[in-house]
Write an enzyme that holds these catalytic residues in place. Structure first.
Site: not given
Length: 329
Positions: A168, A181
């Protein structure tokens, strides 16, 4: 040879190498008798990329948590009989072993593993019980990904195939409220880089995809709101009060709404990139998925000192963005 000549030679070599790579990226591998294992096919990118890979002619092993779910039934109904919906919880080693045995028994070679399964949680470090949020996210996003890859590597070494890992933009920049995350996506990048160096002699390629925020189930506002409610309720009341009590809680929810609001609905950009990473003869090591206008901003952000990044990703800039969002309501 002087420094100027060396720089010219390096630039020319780099230009020619890029031209050769561009040409090779117009060449695609044949899907005939080749299988792709995709994790996290219950929804989002993983679910939709299965349709595309199936249409290309691959044998697709679509890993889902519940083989009787509505999304699993959609995959069966809309895809060819080459696609198999399989139970695959990446945190359960027996599920992974079972899937590998099924692929071996299928008679087709495993060409690629698309490690798509992932979860997210909006939570500050001090929120929640113990380090439950960190353990839950790492169990899926990191250890699950490593576990699936490790059990599939013997088959991939035979086929000279590839591993495609979903990281990501949050694996490049750490954003407020999603530290766990971001940590997991940094770890995915590190794993990809290390694995690539270890298995390059077998001809196995490792590709990492880094999407910006896209509108999938991982950014579903109802699910995220329920999750943050639970986290807040399990946080020590004194800690809640120290951060500002109910006012701070509302601030978190406003940030959450803003993040969902700016997420891109064009998920086909990521799905097309996943497919490209699997099908082109010479894929890039990294692919970044974002709007054309976002890419130069992300590039520029990466050049800035971390103290400036902190200012842009938190503090006054966030307050301005949230105030602007409120005005639009």
């Amino acid at each position: 040879m002087n420094l100027g000549s060396l720089i010219v030679i390096i630039n020319i070599s780099w230009y020619l190498a890029n031209k050769l790579r561009e040409k090779s990226q117009l060449e695609y591998i044949s899907p005939k008798n080749r299988a792709v294992l995709v994790t996290g096919c219950d929804s989002g990118f993983g679910h939709h990329v299965c349709y595309q890979l199936d249409s290309y002619g691959f044998y697709v092993f679509a890993g889902v948590l519940d083989t009787n779910s509505e999304s699993a039934e959609k995959l069966r109904n809309k895809c060819s009989n080459r696609l198999r919906v399989i139970k695959l919880d990446v945190t359960q080693v027996e599920d992974i072993k079972s899937v590998v045995k099924e692929i071996e028994a299928s008679g087709v070679e495993l060409w690629a593993v698309l490690n798509n399964a992932g979860i997210a949680q909006y939570s500050l470090v001090e929120m929640g019980h113990e380090i439950d949020v960190f353990e839950k996210i790492f169990a899926v996003n990191v250890f699950g990904l490593v576990r699936v890859t490790k059990y599939c590597l013997p088959l991939l070494r035979k086929s000279g195939g590839r591993v495609v890992n979903m990281s990501s933009v949050a694996g490049r920049f750490t954003f407020w409220g999603i530290t766990a995350y971001c940590m997991s996506k940094y770890a995915v990048r590190a794993f990809s880089d290390g694995l690539r160096k270890e298995i390059q002699s077998f001809g196995v390629k490792v590709v990492t995809i880094e999407p910006n925020m896209y509108r999938t189930e991982i950014t579903n506002i109802d699910i995220l709101t329920k999750s943050i409610d639970h986290i807040w309720q399990t946080t020590d009341p004194q800690i809640c009060q120290d951060y500002g009590g109910q006012g701070f809680y509302e601030k978190i929810k406003n940030r959450l709404k803003y993040n969902v609001m700016i997420s891109r609905p064009q998920i086909h950009e990521v799905i097309d990139t996943q497919t490209k990473a699997i099908t082109v003869c010479e894929p890039n090591l990294y692919y970044q998925c974002a709007a054309i206008t976002e890419k130069p901003c992300l590039w520029f952000l990466g050049l800035l000192p971390e103290s400036v990044q902190d200012l842009l990703l938190t503090g006054k800039m966030w307050k301005f963005a949230l105030d602007f969002y409120k005005c639009k309501q």
